[in-house]
Motif scaffolding. Structure first.
Motif: not given
Length: 280
Positions: A71-73, A148-149, A167-170, A226-227
């Motif tokens: 939900i947070f994402l 958190e992821v 994570d990097f691609i997204l 962060m991501y």
């Protein structure tokens, strides 16, 4: 106190936009959606954090952790793309003022928000599935105030290099692409502003953009840090501070930066409460 002010500030903006017909414009439509997203993703994390601070029991079930993460994402990614849609709105308002209401029709604004939501739902699902497919052998203690992821991946007893790449691609599609779009649009906006002959006109046009740029910077830059960095380079203490900033502080400041200092909002407030005209 901060969470209470987030609820009051964002709730106030949302209700005011719904009640006052003068605020039924594309810009305030997007601001209303932004306020609802801010309410949503802070409520996903902060109440449980406050409960854990006040209680000896600081646990969350696996299913609740997955739900909170997803939900947070969804809400966070939707907001990231919403900022890009808001920059398009500002571009049309400044560069094509005479055609603004025709171009930014209610149908198009609704379609833009649906696009943001769908992108959030799909991207968040990919993030969550790749994070939760890993084995978690223990200790199952998350060094964070919510699921958190990056913090959850630290607990995985398997290689997370695939997750780093995902994570990097997204991160490109949910953070860098919207940011790049915003940058390109604002370059064109600033060129248009410099062509305005009136100094007062230039100042008014720039002031509407300054609020948006401030809000985007507060939310997107910490999220990008962060991501998009490898989990091996992640510092959990620094990540907690960054998450607190873009999760809580930005949601607290958004109503102040974007709306509460706005004359239209002040005028609408005084009209709704029946106090006559707003002071200039």
């Amino acid at each position: 106190m901060t969470y209470l002010l987030i609820i009051l500030g964002n709730g106030f903006i949302t209700i005011l936009i719904c009640l006052d017909s003068h605020l039924h414009t594309p810009m305030y439509f997007f601001i209303g959606i932004l306020s609802m997203l801010d309410l949503g993703y802070t409520t996903t994390t902060v109440p449980q954090m406050l409960a854990h601070l006040a209680s000896q029991k600081k646990t969350i079930s696996f299913a609740s952790c997955v739900a909170q993460m997803y939900i947070f994402l969804v809400l966070g990614i939707t907001e990231s793309w919403l900022f890009a849609m808001m920059s398009i709105d500002r571009y049309v308002a400044i560069c094509h003022p005479l055609r603004y209401k025709v171009i930014m029709s209610p149908w198009l604004c609704g379609l833009m928000v649906i696009f943001c939501g769908l992108w959030g739902v799909i991207s968040a699902l990919i993030y969550t599935v790749f994070a939760m497919r890993l084995p978690y052998c223990g200790p199952n203690k998350i060094n964070h105030f919510f699921c958190e992821v990056p913090a959850v991946l630290k607990l995985a007893c398997a290689d997370t290099s695939v997750n780093d790449w995902v994570d990097f691609i997204l991160g490109f599609s949910v953070i860098l692409v919207p940011l790049s779009l915003i940058l390109i649009i604002y370059v064109n906006i600033f060129i248009a502003i410099l062509r305005i002959r009136s100094a007062q006109g230039r100042l008014k046009a720039f002031s509407t953009c300054a609020s948006h740029i401030t809000v985007v910077t507060m939310f997107c830059v910490p999220a990008m840090v962060m991501y998009m960095k490898p989990s091996s380079e992640a510092s959990l203490e620094e990540d907690k501070k960054l998450a607190l900033f873009y999760n809580v502080i930005s949601a607290f400041l958004n109503p102040i930066i974007y709306s509460l200092r706005n004359k239209d909002v002040k005028r609408a407030f005084f009209k709704v409460v029946g106090w006559g005209r707003a002071p200039e």
